[in-house]
Design a protein around this motif. Structure first.
Motif, mmCIF file in Angstrom:
data_model
loop_
_atom_site.group_PDB
_atom_site.id
_atom_site.type_symbol
_atom_site.label_atom_id
_atom_site.label_comp_id
_atom_site.label_asym_id
_atom_site.label_seq_id
_atom_site.Cartn_x
_atom_site.Cartn_y
_atom_site.Cartn_z
ATOM 1 N N ALA A 174 0.824 -1.208 0.000
ATOM 2 C CA ALA A 174 0.000 0.000 0.000
ATOM 3 C C ALA A 174 0.860 1.261 0.000
ATOM 4 C CB ALA A 174 -0.927 -0.009 1.218
ATOM 5 N N LEU A 175 1.999 1.228 0.698
ATOM 6 C CA LEU A 175 2.884 2.391 0.739
ATOM 7 C C LEU A 175 3.494 2.651 -0.644
ATOM 8 C CD1 LEU A 175 4.324 4.584 2.373
ATOM 9 C CD2 LEU A 175 6.102 2.903 2.928
ATOM 10 N N ASP A 176 3.925 1.595 -1.300
ATOM 11 C CA ASP A 176 4.477 1.736 -2.649
ATOM 12 C C ASP A 176 3.439 2.339 -3.587
ATOM 13 O OD1 ASP A 176 5.921 1.553 -4.966
ATOM 14 O OD2 ASP A 176 6.260 -0.599 -4.870
ATOM 15 N N THR A 177 2.224 1.818 -3.534
ATOM 16 C CA THR A 177 1.150 2.312 -4.399
ATOM 17 C C THR A 177 0.840 3.777 -4.110
ATOM 18 O OG1 THR A 177 0.187 0.100 -4.560
ATOM 19 C CG2 THR A 177 -1.254 1.965 -5.080
ATOM 20 N N LEU A 178 0.791 4.133 -2.829
ATOM 21 C CA LEU A 178 0.475 5.511 -2.447
ATOM 22 C C LEU A 178 1.531 6.478 -2.975
ATOM 23 C CD1 LEU A 178 -1.145 7.615 -0.801
ATOM 24 C CD2 LEU A 178 0.299 7.007 1.170
ATOM 25 N N ILE A 179 2.802 6.173 -2.749
ATOM 26 C CA ILE A 179 3.865 7.094 -3.167
ATOM 27 C C ILE A 179 3.911 7.225 -4.682
ATOM 28 C CG2 ILE A 179 6.367 7.406 -3.226
ATOM 29 C CD1 ILE A 179 6.471 6.305 -0.393
ATOM 30 N N MET A 180 3.746 6.115 -5.397
ATOM 31 C CA MET A 180 3.769 6.191 -6.852
ATOM 32 C C MET A 180 2.582 6.990 -7.395
ATOM 33 S SD MET A 180 6.596 4.835 -7.596
ATOM 34 C CE MET A 180 6.435 4.883 -9.384
ATOM 35 N N SER A 181 1.453 6.965 -6.695
ATOM 36 C CA SER A 181 0.306 7.780 -7.126
ATOM 37 C C SER A 181 0.572 9.263 -6.880
ATOM 38 C CB SER A 181 -0.967 7.344 -6.397
ATOM 39 O OG SER A 181 -0.950 7.718 -5.028
ATOM 40 N N MET A 182 1.362 9.587 -5.858
ATOM 41 C CA MET A 182 1.663 10.988 -5.544
ATOM 42 C C MET A 182 2.562 11.631 -6.595
ATOM 43 S SD MET A 182 2.229 10.329 -1.487
ATOM 44 C CE MET A 182 2.873 11.936 -1.067
ATOM 45 N N VAL A 183 3.385 10.831 -7.281
ATOM 46 C CA VAL A 183 4.307 11.390 -8.272
ATOM 47 C C VAL A 183 3.801 11.174 -9.691
ATOM 48 C CG1 VAL A 183 6.344 11.256 -6.800
ATOM 49 C CG2 VAL A 183 5.724 9.275 -8.193
ATOM 50 N N GLU A 184 2.487 10.982 -9.830
ATOM 51 C CA GLU A 184 1.903 10.918 -11.164
ATOM 52 C C GLU A 184 2.104 12.250 -11.887
ATOM 53 O OE1 GLU A 184 0.539 8.774 -13.077
ATOM 54 O OE2 GLU A 184 0.191 7.031 -11.796
ATOM 55 N N LEU A 185 2.408 12.195 -13.178
ATOM 56 C CA LEU A 185 2.598 13.426 -13.946
ATOM 57 C C LEU A 185 1.294 14.208 -14.073
ATOM 58 C CD1 LEU A 185 4.957 12.202 -16.829
ATOM 59 C CD2 LEU A 185 5.568 13.283 -14.670
ATOM 60 N N LYS A 186 0.181 13.505 -14.201
ATOM 61 C CA LYS A 186 -1.111 14.163 -14.358
ATOM 62 C C LYS A 186 -1.692 14.500 -12.990
ATOM 63 C CE LYS A 186 -2.115 11.860 -18.745
ATOM 64 N NZ LYS A 186 -3.049 10.957 -19.466
ATOM 65 N N VAL A 187 -2.068 15.759 -12.816
ATOM 66 C CA VAL A 187 -2.572 16.238 -11.527
ATOM 67 C C VAL A 187 -3.766 15.415 -11.063
ATOM 68 C CG1 VAL A 187 -3.691 18.198 -10.396
ATOM 69 C CG2 VAL A 187 -1.708 18.582 -11.857
ATOM 70 N N GLU A 188 -4.679 15.097 -11.993
ATOM 71 C CA GLU A 188 -5.914 14.424 -11.607
ATOM 72 C C GLU A 188 -5.704 13.003 -11.118
ATOM 73 O OE1 GLU A 188 -5.504 14.160 -16.155
ATOM 74 O OE2 GLU A 188 -5.187 15.649 -14.569
ATOM 75 N N LYS A 189 -4.524 12.427 -11.352
ATOM 76 C CA LYS A 189 -4.245 11.064 -10.902
ATOM 77 C C LYS A 189 -3.630 11.017 -9.507
ATOM 78 C CE LYS A 189 -3.815 8.574 -15.287
ATOM 79 N NZ LYS A 189 -2.978 7.636 -16.068
ATOM 80 N N ARG A 190 -3.249 12.169 -8.975
ATOM 81 C CA ARG A 190 -2.652 12.200 -7.641
ATOM 82 C C ARG A 190 -3.747 12.183 -6.572
ATOM 83 N NH1 ARG A 190 0.899 17.467 -9.138
ATOM 84 N NH2 ARG A 190 1.752 16.628 -11.095
ATOM 85 N N PRO A 191 -3.390 11.821 -5.320
ATOM 86 C CA PRO A 191 -4.366 11.929 -4.231
ATOM 87 C C PRO A 191 -4.920 13.347 -4.148
ATOM 88 C CG PRO A 191 -2.429 10.714 -3.513
ATOM 89 C CD PRO A 191 -2.102 11.263 -4.873
ATOM 90 N N THR A 192 -6.144 13.459 -3.684
ATOM 91 C CA THR A 192 -6.831 14.756 -3.717
ATOM 92 C C THR A 192 -6.387 15.705 -2.615
ATOM 93 O OG1 THR A 192 -8.639 13.790 -2.424
ATOM 94 C CG2 THR A 192 -8.863 13.801 -4.833
ATOM 95 N N SER A 193 -5.814 15.199 -1.540
ATOM 96 C CA SER A 193 -5.424 16.081 -0.431
ATOM 97 C C SER A 193 -4.360 15.420 0.419
ATOM 98 C CB SER A 193 -6.637 16.411 0.441
ATOM 99 O OG SER A 193 -7.069 15.261 1.145
ATOM 100 N N THR A 194 -3.620 16.246 1.162
ATOM 101 C CA THR A 194 -2.643 15.703 2.102
ATOM 102 C C THR A 194 -3.336 15.040 3.281
ATOM 103 O OG1 THR A 194 -2.497 17.934 3.040
ATOM 104 C CG2 THR A 194 -0.766 17.267 1.507
#
Length: 711
Positions: free
Chosen positions: A276-296
């Motif tokens: 889950a940690l790997d998946t979370l961090i890789m989603s945070m560095v997505e190039l497209k803004v809309e693919k990143r988590p919505t909030s801290t």
């Protein structure tokens, strides 16, 4: 030669060298010899108040000193000094504005992870900001001293939670504040690992409706793509920088070496929470803004969940370790070179170096980048070199298709493919071909769309085969969506697999893949088939609306399903038959067309902490000498008995709660057997235990509350 102009110390406006007052702001102009910073020594006292103890930092536009505040009993402070030597008039104004911005910004903020501002002033062509002195070191220095240049997962989680807290505070400020330069060198760690975010020089207020920032600022590798002038920075920009920072802390790889290119983290998948940690961090560095988590805040909650998984569930997983398949052998992740030898451009319109991908591949050197522009590429690829193929546009506009062979066949040890639509078309001879055939190596595939009208979307086989697919869709397959066999491995993360003519996933002949956060739905047959000694792990997957069972396990196969949702499949939720095995932990199995769980033919599955409810027949049916264990399960509101045992079924049921059945809690008939211990029965419509004479059942220490209507 002495300059005939000078810059105002207050506003940065250009004045004559001999001007006594600024023509723009009216402030007096002092005479001084130099604006160089970092020259103060212990003999200096600033503003007749701050006594210099030591210089603790130098870089950028200025220096930082450790001082004593003589007005407050020699309390320790940090003084940031900024000069303007060598700057153009425009740069001078920007530097002064940034410095004033930091002072005003911080003076109005209050958070445990932010420094408190005590004073700011100008002196001799330099600007000074007085703030809390934090005893400790920057996170950058901590990394340099750490073994391998990386921190432990426990340390990273603590740092991540604190950073989420302070960023969430800034983002919810009115107006929101975007930090824009989060990196290890801007994080101070105290001796107690309490962190402080420093250097607000480029932080800014978020202005809704503004298309882009005036200037592009940030640190390469940590700065998000939108900080390079294409659009306005927002909270998503800080989320990207946070992901880049956490990735650096865990991997030890400075993202400035290869900006925007992050490899999946090499974490021990046997440790709870790492996936889950790997998946979370890789989603945070997505190039497209809309693919990143919505909030801290959402990131903070996920980090807390991961932390709890590591701390609180360790005992449970140790207890069950003997049932968990071993992790796959250490894979060699596809790597991207720091300095690629080639960048080849493929474009059908003729504005690239090649018009087909095959031509580019033929001329590519090892570790080359092949950028593919939009077009319909009707060809097949023999992937026999270690290259990176990247779609240069929307993936739905970059189509690779073929009908005479596999569309892509992996024939090298490492390669990477991103952002393509990959199709295998039907052929007149009815030959079986696949969209992607992997028979060796470690292939990394991200954000691709697969279909196959001639065979399987993706087939993987061979004991040395271990690809990774992330954020892919696999659909409308003539065969299975994914087939893993012949001792192959593989990792699938956040993939959507649907509308296959057969099963979404078939694992056979010793195949042992890992699926995380995938959805398997609307396939004509099963969601999962595991047969012929197959294994495999499914974590946090959703399996629903399939034409047969959600999952079928047979022939001594032994998969592991963790925290999966299995519901609304046309037949059973899970079928274990023909001496099948398997471990099912913390799964929700509900609302399936027949029985939620069927155990038959000498099978020995293990169910732990599962919820099994609201089937149209039995919650669990054990028959035909089926065995197995159910521990700490919650089984309720099924249309027939919550658990039915018949025709020689003989399970072990312990510490389960069995309630609100539309008929009996447990019904045992036709030579059914079983060991039922320390279970709780309540509110079942008929009997808690309906046992036909002649059935041998062991009952021990159960708590039974018969319904009032039960006879």
């Amino acid at each position: 030669m002495q300059s005939s102009t000078r810059f105002c110390d207050s506003c940065g406006a250009i004045n004559r060298a001999d001007a006594r007052f600024c023509y723009a702001c009216g402030q007096p102009q002092l005479t001084y010899a130099s604006t160089a910073t970092g020259l103060l020594t212990t003999s200096h006292t600033l503003k007749q108040r701050y006594s210099i103890l030591d210089k603790i930092g130098q870089g950028g536009f200025g220096a930082v000193y450790k001082v004593e505040d003589m007005l407050f009993q020699n309390a320790l402070r940090a003084v940031k000094e900024m000069g303007m030597r060598g700057l153009s008039p425009q740069e001078t104004q920007e530097a002064i504005a940034a410095f004033k911005n930091e002072a005003v910004l911080l003076a109005n903020l209050s958070h445990p992870n932010l420094p408190h501002i005590y004073d700011h002033f100008e002196g001799h062509g330099r600007w000074y900001l007085v703030m809390d002195y934090v005893e400790g070191e920057t996170l950058e220095k901590r990394l340099e001293q750490a073994p391998g240049g990386k921190l432990s997962i426990e340390q990273v989680l603590e740092i991540g939670l604190q950073l989420c807290s302070v960023l969430n505070y800034l983002h919810n400020h009115q107006p929101p504040i975007i930090f824009r330069d989060l990196k290890p060198d801007n994080v101070m760690l105290g001796d107690d690992n309490h962190l402080c975010l420093i250097d607000f020089g480029i932080a800014r207020f978020f202005k809704p409706g503004q298309a882009k920032d005036t200037v592009s600022l940030g640190t390469p590798g940590y700065a998000s793509p939108e900080q390079y002038g294409r659009m306005q920075t927002s909270a998503a920009s800080d989320i990207y920088s946070l992901g880049a920072t956490l990735h650096h802390l865990i991997s030890g790889i400075n993202p400035g070496l290869t900006p925007f290119l992050f490899q999946p983290l090499e974490l021990d998948q046997a440790t709870s929470g790492n996936a889950a940690l790997d998946t979370l961090i890789m989603s945070m560095v997505e190039l497209k803004v809309e693919k990143r988590p919505t909030s801290t805040e959402s990131i903070r909650e996920e980090l807390q969940h991961i932390q709890q998984m590591r701390q609180n569930q360790q005992a449970s997983y140790k207890r069950l370790a003997r049932r968990i398949p071993p992790p796959p052998p250490a894979s060699i992740e596809p790597t991207i070179p720091l300095e690629p030898q080639q960048i080849l451009v493929v474009a059908q319109e003729g504005d690239g170096q090649y018009t087909t991908i095959g031509e580019a591949l033929q001329h590519a050197q090892s570790n080359a980048f092949i950028l593919v522009r939009p077009g319909m590429y009707q060809e097949s690829l023999q992937l026999d070199k270690e290259v990176t193929i990247i779609g240069n546009g929307a993936k739905e506009d970059i189509i690779l298709e073929n009908c005479e062979s596999h569309t892509i066949e992996m024939q090298t040890s490492q390669a990477t493919i991103r952002g393509l639509t990959i199709r295998c078309l039907a052929n007149a001879s009815n030959q079986i071909y696949h969209a992607l055939a992997i028979v060796q190596g470690q292939l990394l595939i991200e954000d691709c769309d697969f279909t196959s009208h001639a065979g399987t979307c993706v087939t993987i086989q061979g004991e040395n085969t271990n690809p990774t697919l992330r954020y892919c869709t696999l659909h409308d397959s003539f065969g299975h969506g994914i087939l893993v066999s012949k001792d192959a491995w593989g990792t699938f993360e956040r993939c959507d697999i649907f509308a296959s003519s057969q099963a979404a996933v078939c694992i056979a002949r010793g195949g042992n893949p890992m699926f995380r956060h995938c959805t398997l739905h609307d396939n004509q047959q099963e969601g999962i088939i595991v047969e012929e000694g197959g294994q495999g792990t499914f974590e946090d997957c959703t399996i629903y609306n399939n034409g047969a069972s959600g999952a079928i396990v047979s022939a001594q196969s032994n998969p592991l399903l963790l925290r999966c949702q299995i519901h609304h499949n046309q037949r059973h939720g899970i079928t274990i038959q023909d001496r099948g095995q398997g471990s099912f932990q913390e799964c929700a199995i509900h609302a399936n067309g027949t029985d939620n769980v069927l155990i038959a033919s000498g099978s020995t599955p293990y169910f732990y902490h599962c919820t099994i409810f609201e089937s149209s027949q039995s919650g669990v049916l054990i028959k035909d000498q089926g065995l197995g264990t159910l521990e700490y399960c919650d089984i309720y509101r099924n249309q027939l008995a919550n658990i039915s045992i018949t025709t020689g079924g003989n399970p072990r049921i312990t510490h389960c709660t069995i309630h609100e059945g539309k008929r009996s809690g447990i019904a045992i008939s036709a030579s059914g057997q079983g060991h039922i211990e320390q279970c709780t029965f309540r509110e079942n419509a008929e009997k808690a235990l309906a046992i036909t004479p002649g059935c041998e059942v062991t009952l021990k220490a159960n708590h039974i509350e018969e319904a009032k209507s039960a006879s």
